[in-house]
Write an enzyme that holds these catalytic residues in place. Structure first.
Site, mmCIF file in Angstrom:
data_model
loop_
_atom_site.group_PDB
_atom_site.id
_atom_site.type_symbol
_atom_site.label_atom_id
_atom_site.label_comp_id
_atom_site.label_asym_id
_atom_site.label_seq_id
_atom_site.Cartn_x
_atom_site.Cartn_y
_atom_site.Cartn_z
ATOM 1 N N ASP A 95 0.854 -1.192 0.000
ATOM 2 C CA ASP A 95 0.000 0.000 0.000
ATOM 3 C C ASP A 95 0.890 1.241 0.000
ATOM 4 O O ASP A 95 1.459 1.601 1.022
ATOM 5 C CB ASP A 95 -0.896 -0.074 1.253
ATOM 6 C CG ASP A 95 -1.714 1.180 1.455
ATOM 7 O OD1 ASP A 95 -1.742 2.034 0.549
ATOM 8 O OD2 ASP A 95 -2.336 1.291 2.534
ATOM 9 N N ASN A 114 -0.037 4.435 -0.720
ATOM 10 C CA ASN A 114 -0.628 5.737 -0.343
ATOM 11 C C ASN A 114 -1.386 5.695 0.979
ATOM 12 O O ASN A 114 -2.088 6.637 1.338
ATOM 13 C CB ASN A 114 -1.543 6.270 -1.462
ATOM 14 C CG ASN A 114 -2.767 5.388 -1.663
ATOM 15 O OD1 ASN A 114 -2.905 4.359 -0.998
ATOM 16 N ND2 ASN A 114 -3.660 5.782 -2.548
ATOM 17 N N ASP A 159 -3.984 3.958 2.121
ATOM 18 C CA ASP A 159 -5.454 3.845 2.245
ATOM 19 C C ASP A 159 -5.918 2.429 2.597
ATOM 20 O O ASP A 159 -7.111 2.128 2.563
ATOM 21 C CB ASP A 159 -6.147 4.324 0.953
ATOM 22 C CG ASP A 159 -5.809 3.431 -0.242
ATOM 23 O OD1 ASP A 159 -4.979 2.498 -0.094
ATOM 24 O OD2 ASP A 159 -6.380 3.651 -1.327
ATOM 25 N N ASP A 167 -1.375 -0.870 -4.194
ATOM 26 C CA ASP A 167 -1.444 0.001 -5.377
ATOM 27 C C ASP A 167 -0.109 -0.043 -6.138
ATOM 28 O O ASP A 167 0.861 -0.680 -5.681
ATOM 29 C CB ASP A 167 -1.783 1.444 -4.972
ATOM 30 C CG ASP A 167 -0.924 1.913 -3.804
ATOM 31 O OD1 ASP A 167 0.295 1.653 -3.837
ATOM 32 O OD2 ASP A 167 -1.472 2.501 -2.854
ATOM 33 N N ASP A 226 -3.544 -9.968 -16.405
ATOM 34 C CA ASP A 226 -4.647 -10.924 -16.371
ATOM 35 C C ASP A 226 -5.653 -10.492 -17.429
ATOM 36 O O ASP A 226 -6.007 -9.316 -17.501
ATOM 37 C CB ASP A 226 -5.297 -10.879 -14.981
ATOM 38 C CG ASP A 226 -5.715 -12.250 -14.511
ATOM 39 O OD1 ASP A 226 -6.365 -12.955 -15.303
ATOM 40 O OD2 ASP A 226 -5.404 -12.602 -13.362
ATOM 41 N N ASP A 275 -7.873 -15.780 -18.100
ATOM 42 C CA ASP A 275 -8.813 -16.221 -17.071
ATOM 43 C C ASP A 275 -9.857 -17.167 -17.668
ATOM 44 O O ASP A 275 -10.441 -16.882 -18.728
ATOM 45 C CB ASP A 275 -9.515 -14.969 -16.520
ATOM 46 C CG ASP A 275 -10.377 -15.258 -15.323
ATOM 47 O OD1 ASP A 275 -9.820 -15.599 -14.279
ATOM 48 O OD2 ASP A 275 -11.614 -15.156 -15.445
ATOM 49 N N GLU A 278 -5.478 -20.259 -17.871
ATOM 50 C CA GLU A 278 -5.932 -20.804 -16.588
ATOM 51 C C GLU A 278 -6.772 -22.047 -16.877
ATOM 52 O O GLU A 278 -7.993 -22.048 -16.787
ATOM 53 C CB GLU A 278 -6.777 -19.769 -15.829
ATOM 54 C CG GLU A 278 -7.065 -20.214 -14.413
ATOM 55 C CD GLU A 278 -8.409 -19.769 -13.859
ATOM 56 O OE1 GLU A 278 -8.662 -20.067 -12.691
ATOM 57 O OE2 GLU A 278 -9.213 -19.162 -14.580
ATOM 58 N N HIS A 293 -4.257 -17.138 -6.016
ATOM 59 C CA HIS A 293 -5.227 -16.361 -5.231
ATOM 60 C C HIS A 293 -6.577 -17.067 -5.068
ATOM 61 O O HIS A 293 -7.463 -16.537 -4.415
ATOM 62 C CB HIS A 293 -5.444 -15.015 -5.923
ATOM 63 C CG HIS A 293 -6.070 -15.186 -7.279
ATOM 64 N ND1 HIS A 293 -5.447 -15.841 -8.317
ATOM 65 C CD2 HIS A 293 -7.287 -14.838 -7.743
ATOM 66 C CE1 HIS A 293 -6.251 -15.868 -9.359
ATOM 67 N NE2 HIS A 293 -7.383 -15.271 -9.048
ATOM 68 N N ASP A 294 -6.747 -18.222 -5.704
ATOM 69 C CA ASP A 294 -8.028 -18.925 -5.628
ATOM 70 C C ASP A 294 -8.015 -20.110 -4.675
ATOM 71 O O ASP A 294 -9.030 -20.782 -4.512
ATOM 72 C CB ASP A 294 -8.429 -19.454 -7.021
ATOM 73 C CG ASP A 294 -8.904 -18.344 -7.941
ATOM 74 O OD1 ASP A 294 -9.417 -17.331 -7.425
ATOM 75 O OD2 ASP A 294 -8.767 -18.485 -9.162
HETATM 76 C C1 NOJ Z 1 -10.706 -17.341 -12.222
HETATM 77 C C2 NOJ Z 1 -10.048 -16.353 -11.316
HETATM 78 O O1 NOJ Z 1 -8.790 -16.827 -10.949
HETATM 79 C C3 NOJ Z 1 -10.976 -16.147 -10.145
HETATM 80 O O2 NOJ Z 1 -10.382 -15.412 -9.110
HETATM 81 C C4 NOJ Z 1 -12.214 -15.477 -10.649
HETATM 82 O O3 NOJ Z 1 -13.144 -15.381 -9.598
HETATM 83 C C5 NOJ Z 1 -12.862 -16.258 -11.804
HETATM 84 N N1 NOJ Z 1 -11.901 -16.757 -12.742
HETATM 85 C C6 NOJ Z 1 -13.845 -15.400 -12.559
HETATM 86 O O4 NOJ Z 1 -13.178 -14.434 -13.327
#
Ligand code: NOJ
Length: 572
Positions: free
Chosen positions: A22, A24, A26, A30, A99, A196, A274, A335-336
């Site tokens: 971060d 700035n 908040d 960023d 992405d 994606d 992906e 991140h999923d």
């Molecule tokens: C895959 C992404 O990695 C995920 O985070 C997202 O929620 C879905 N696709 C929808 O875009």
């Protein structure tokens, strides 16, 4: 001299912009913050960055619902901040991929706003519209896949949330608009894209209903409570059957070929999908450069047997592409999903297993992808209160099971904390200062900080500690960078019936390297005297996680519990 392309020898590092740094104050990450951390990333020894979406978005799905493909989310900065970031990254020899969300936009994207406004506007056919709800398809995030729009007295389709309407990729104007957006960033100099959810771009044209006797919420609940092998098998079948008409449909290959042609207008750019389906690499030259080896991480436990089987299947198939052999791409986290440290730990030897798994990803044949924070051993963080949940898929589920299914809020919260992706998206832990040095002490961070930043899980404490996980990653990344075999070499599996340890060779024209990963808590004596590539050679240690008295070994040697051992096979 290697004949491989840059994206084959590169180590990618995924940055989740909201949670990285971060700049700035908040409470949200960023570009200023990311740019300030580029020296850290260069020092870590990675070669390229993948940024999760940085575009303007109402954030129903944390940026994966884009409302403008040619700009920067105001909370992350300006387009100029992005340009500075890109330039500074390139100065440090860090490539950058973005992405690319093709399947859907945000419902606030001007394209959808216009499309929804009437049945005869110029963008009326840019999304998937039906006069009536044609079937029982579900959105994989929040219930029905069809949402009514009174403006048109019609329904639109969305594989993900209703705030993420699916584009109609049969419409050539959609393609043109999206290819323009792609060129916009390629012209600025980005090095490629992570694509994606490509499997969801087309649907079954016959709109065949699914046959699962449940809604999405019921299926999630059923999955939560499934215990017996029969229930577990059934739940897997239901998940497959519920969505099988909504993904992997005809049309994706042609689209990937068109996209590849756009990318090939530029020098040296790349695409990674992906998806784990190797077929999306086409003939080896005409679709995607890489797809992820997700089957590697789709397991309860990383074991030698699992990895051997995975490698046999994946590499076997990659070698059969007609025009050029496919190149592997390995990862254990993003991140999923639950963080490596938590997911593949056993609660007793988490630290040792995290080191083994890092070594696995960085020594297997292929391009590795790391996820920000794994290098300091960040763990999942369980949220305690529904007001903290930012992942709308989680809050939706909580409310459905509490309201419609009568689940007690306490139980619902526990379940939500486990299933929401917030747990693996908490802010990066830079120091042991308040807010983990991610934001100033007085800021309210967008997700809570994992309190374990006070217990050494932070960059500052680990940076100058020779025994830390961060030092271990840096060392391993350096060894990889300096080894032609680890970067480019062929993979030769060894002793494939061993249950406790995983061993293999990587062989380039210039070098042969032996890798042994002991996944057991037992020291043992290993004997490679019958392996033809090794039997007459000495082994020169390149890397070991254990104390060793000698840097030179014969092919028969002792390995410690959980040891990672990497050695060059001396020639002659
Ligand atoms: C895959 C992404 O990695 C995920 O985070 C997202 O929620 C879905 N696709 C929808 O875009």
């Amino acid at each position: 001299m290697t004949s491989l392309k840059w994206w084959q020898t590169t180590v990618f590092y995924q940055i989740y912009p909201r949670s990285f740094a971060d700049g700035n104050g908040d409470g949200i990450g960023d570009f200023k913050g990311i740019t300030e951390k580029l020296d850290y990333l260069a020092g870590l020894g990675v070669d390229a960055l993948w940024l999760s979406p940085h575009f303007p978005s109402p954030n129903w799905d944390c940026g994966y619902d884009i409302s403008d493909y040619e700009n920067v989310a105001p909370e992350y900065g300006t387009l100029d901040d992005f340009k500075t970031f890109l330039e500074e990254s390139h100065k440090r020899n860090l490539r950058v991929i973005l992405d690319l969300v093709l399947n859907h936009t945000s419902d606030e994207h001007p394209w959808f706003v216009e499309s929804k406004s009437s049945r005869d506007n110029p963008k009326a056919d840019w999304y998937v519209w039906m006069d009536t709800q044609p079937n029982n398809w579900q959105s994989c995030f929040d219930g029905d896949a069809w949402t009514y729009a009174p403006e048109r007295n019609q329904y639109y389709y969305h594989y993900f949330m209703k705030q993420q309407p699916d584009l109609n990729w049969h419409n050539p104007e959609v393609k043109k608009a999206m290819w323009d957006a792609i060129r916009f960033w390629l012209d600025l100099g980005v090095d490629g894209y992570r694509l994606d959810a490509i499997g969801t771009i087309f649907e079954d044209p016959k709109l065949t209903p699914h046959t699962v006797p449940m809604t999405l919420a019921e299926l999630r609940r059923f999955s939560d409570t499934a215990k017996t092998p029969k229930e577990i098998k059934l739940k897997d079948k239901y998940w497959h059957d519920m969505f099988k008409n909504q993904w992997g449909q005809k049309g994706v290959h042609e689209l990937m070929k068109e996209l590849r042609a756009v990318i090939d207008e530029y020098d040296e750019r790349m695409l990674v999908g992906e998806d784990d389906n190797i077929d999306y690499m086409g003939d080896g030259k005409d679709e995607l450069h890489l797809v992820f080896n997700f089957p590697l991480m789709r397991t309860e436990k990383i074991s030698p047997a699992h990895v051997h089987k995975n490698q046999k299947e994946r590499l076997g198939k990659l070698d059969t592409l007609p025009k050029a052999k496919g190149w592997p791409c390995n990862t254990l986290g993003n991140h999923d999903c639950s963080r490596i440290h938590t997911r593949f730990g056993d609660k007793v030897h988490d630290a040792e297993l995290a080191r083994l798994n890092a070594a696995l990803v960085l020594t297997m044949k292929g391009t590795p992808f790391l996820y920000n924070g794994e290098e300091i051993g960040m763990t999942d963080m369980m949220l305690a209160d529904i007001s903290q949940v930012r992942d709308t898929m989680g809050s939706w589920y909580y409310h459905v099971i509490v309201t419609d299914m009568g689940v007690h809020p306490q139980e619902a919260m526990l379940r939500t904390a486990e299933m929401t992706r917030d747990k693996n998206r908490t802010p990066m832990q830079w120091s042991n200062h308040p807010n983990a040095g991610f934001s100033p002490a007085e800021a309210n961070t967008w997700l809570p900080i994992n309190p374990n930043y006070k217990e050494g899980v932070n960059v500052y404490d680990q940076e100058n500690n020779p025994a830390s996980l961060l030092t271990y990653y840096k060392h391993l990344l350096r060894v990889r960078r300096e080894s032609s075999a680890l970067k480019e070499g062929e993979y030769v599996p060894l002793q494939t019936t061993a249950r406790e340890y995983f061993s293999f060779l990587r062989q380039s024209p210039a070098q042969t390297v032996l890798v042994v990963l002991n996944y057991s808590d037992q020291a043992m004596e290993l004997d490679f005297t019958r392996t033809k590539e090794i039997r007459n050679s000495n082994l020169r240690t390149l890397f070991t996680s254990a104390e060793r008295r000698s840097a030179e070994l014969t092919p028969k040697f002792k390995i410690g519990a959980f040891e990672v051992f990497i050695a060059e096979v001396e020639r002659g």
